[in-house]
Design a protein around this motif. Structure first.
Motif, short mmCIF file in Angstrom:
data_model
loop_
_atom_site.label_atom_id
_atom_site.label_comp_id
_atom_site.label_asym_id
_atom_site.label_seq_id
_atom_site.Cartn_x
_atom_site.Cartn_y
_atom_site.Cartn_z
N UNK A 8 0.87 -1.49 0.03
CA UNK A 8 0.08 0.06 0.05
C UNK A 8 0.73 1.09 -0.01
N UNK A 9 2.11 1.35 0.75
CA UNK A 9 2.88 2.36 0.81
C UNK A 9 3.77 2.62 -0.38
N UNK A 10 3.94 1.65 -1.23
CA UNK A 10 4.45 1.62 -2.45
C UNK A 10 3.40 2.15 -3.37
N UNK A 11 2.18 1.83 -3.45
CA UNK A 11 1.22 2.28 -4.16
C UNK A 11 1.03 3.83 -4.24
N UNK A 12 0.99 4.33 -2.83
CA UNK A 12 0.62 5.76 -2.33
C UNK A 12 1.81 6.49 -3.03
N UNK A 13 3.07 6.13 -2.87
CA UNK A 13 4.19 6.76 -3.53
C UNK A 13 4.15 6.91 -4.82
N UNK A 14 3.62 5.74 -5.56
CA UNK A 14 3.26 5.76 -6.97
C UNK A 14 2.50 6.78 -7.32
N UNK A 15 1.46 6.87 -6.40
CA UNK A 15 0.23 7.78 -6.95
C UNK A 15 0.71 9.38 -6.67
N UNK A 16 1.55 9.39 -5.77
CA UNK A 16 2.15 10.62 -5.63
C UNK A 16 2.80 11.33 -6.67
N UNK A 17 3.47 10.12 -7.43
CA UNK A 17 4.05 10.49 -8.43
C UNK A 17 3.46 10.53 -9.79
N UNK A 29 -8.79 -1.91 -2.61
CA UNK A 29 -8.13 -2.69 -1.48
C UNK A 29 -8.92 -2.20 -0.23
N UNK A 30 -9.24 -0.90 -0.49
CA UNK A 30 -9.58 -0.30 1.24
C UNK A 30 -10.92 0.19 1.14
N UNK A 31 -11.56 0.48 0.00
CA UNK A 31 -12.91 0.98 0.23
C UNK A 31 -13.99 0.54 1.05
N UNK A 71 1.94 2.45 8.83
CA UNK A 71 1.19 1.45 7.63
C UNK A 71 0.23 2.40 7.00
N UNK A 72 0.27 2.26 5.53
CA UNK A 72 -1.04 2.98 4.84
C UNK A 72 -2.23 2.97 5.63
N UNK A 73 -2.84 1.83 5.86
CA UNK A 73 -4.01 1.51 6.67
C UNK A 73 -4.33 2.41 7.94
N UNK A 74 -3.20 2.45 8.70
CA UNK A 74 -3.41 3.32 9.86
C UNK A 74 -3.56 4.81 9.46
N UNK A 75 -2.67 5.04 8.59
CA UNK A 75 -2.92 6.69 8.14
C UNK A 75 -4.22 6.87 7.53
N UNK A 76 -4.75 6.22 6.66
CA UNK A 76 -6.18 5.88 6.19
C UNK A 76 -7.21 6.04 6.93
N UNK A 154 -12.61 -4.35 11.71
CA UNK A 154 -12.86 -3.94 10.43
C UNK A 154 -11.33 -3.54 9.87
N UNK A 155 -10.75 -2.68 10.65
CA UNK A 155 -9.64 -2.00 10.01
C UNK A 155 -8.36 -2.86 10.25
#
Length: 192
Positions: A8-17, A29-31, A71-76, A154-155
């Protein structure tokens, strides 16, 4: 490379790019996890849907400054929790909307949870009864306990992550989760 193999973290960094497909994968994954957390705390589909959109807009807005310190999930789920708290403050109460408002949303969740085309009608009805009892028991938890329980169930967050999301210390998060589990066991004794 397939999005399915990235963290998830790598995906978020790719999205930032600038990789929009990475955002789509994160959303896929998380909706449901985010929506369930909001819905089961609020009991109102319209408000949950609105907050859900707000959470994902916040993810998009924060992408450029995202740093994977947790973790991305924690941040989200921290984003979702903060929006939930704001919504509860805006309505000036910390209890769920009335059962009349929540009833149809809860019923559809129960039906989805219990729906399995392979089960017999009697088994499906019993499964719906059990699911309805679980949702009713969760609804009866005090807000802080319900949030801790749902962040864990749930989380899939750890106690440390729950403490971080709710801006409390570890012992408080642990206590809230313990009390929530104890109260749920008590409320669901007849189904044990």
């Amino acid at each position: 490379m397939s999005d399915g193999g990235d963290t998830d973290e790598a995906l978020m960094l790719r999205f930032a790019g600038g990789d929009v497909r990475a955002f789509e994968e994160l959303y896929r994954r998380h909706e449901l996890k985010v929506w369930r957390y909001l819905q089961r705390n609020l009991g109102n589909r319209a408000i949950s849907d609105e907050l859900m959109q707000d959470v994902w807009f916040a993810v998009a807005r924060a992408a450029a400054g995202y740093r994977p310190s947790a973790r991305f999930t924690t941040w989200l789920l921290t984003l979702a929790h903060n929006r939930l708290v704001d919504a509860l403050r805006a309505t000036r109460h910390h209890e769920r909307p009335s059962a009349a408002v929540a009833g149809s949303d809860a019923l559809s969740l129960v039906e989805q949870l219990a729906a399995d085309s392979r089960t017999e009608p009697l088994e499906r009805a019993q499964s719906q009864q059990h699911a309805a009892a679980v949702f009713a028991a969760i609804e009866r938890l005090p807000l802080e306990q319900r949030q801790a329980f749902l962040l864990h169930a749930e989380g899939e967050l750890t106690l440390e992550e729950i403490a971080r999301v709710t801006s409390t210390n570890f012992e408080t998060a642990k206590s809230r989760l313990r009390y929530a589990r104890s109260k749920l066991r008590q409320l669901l004794q007849e189904y044990a």
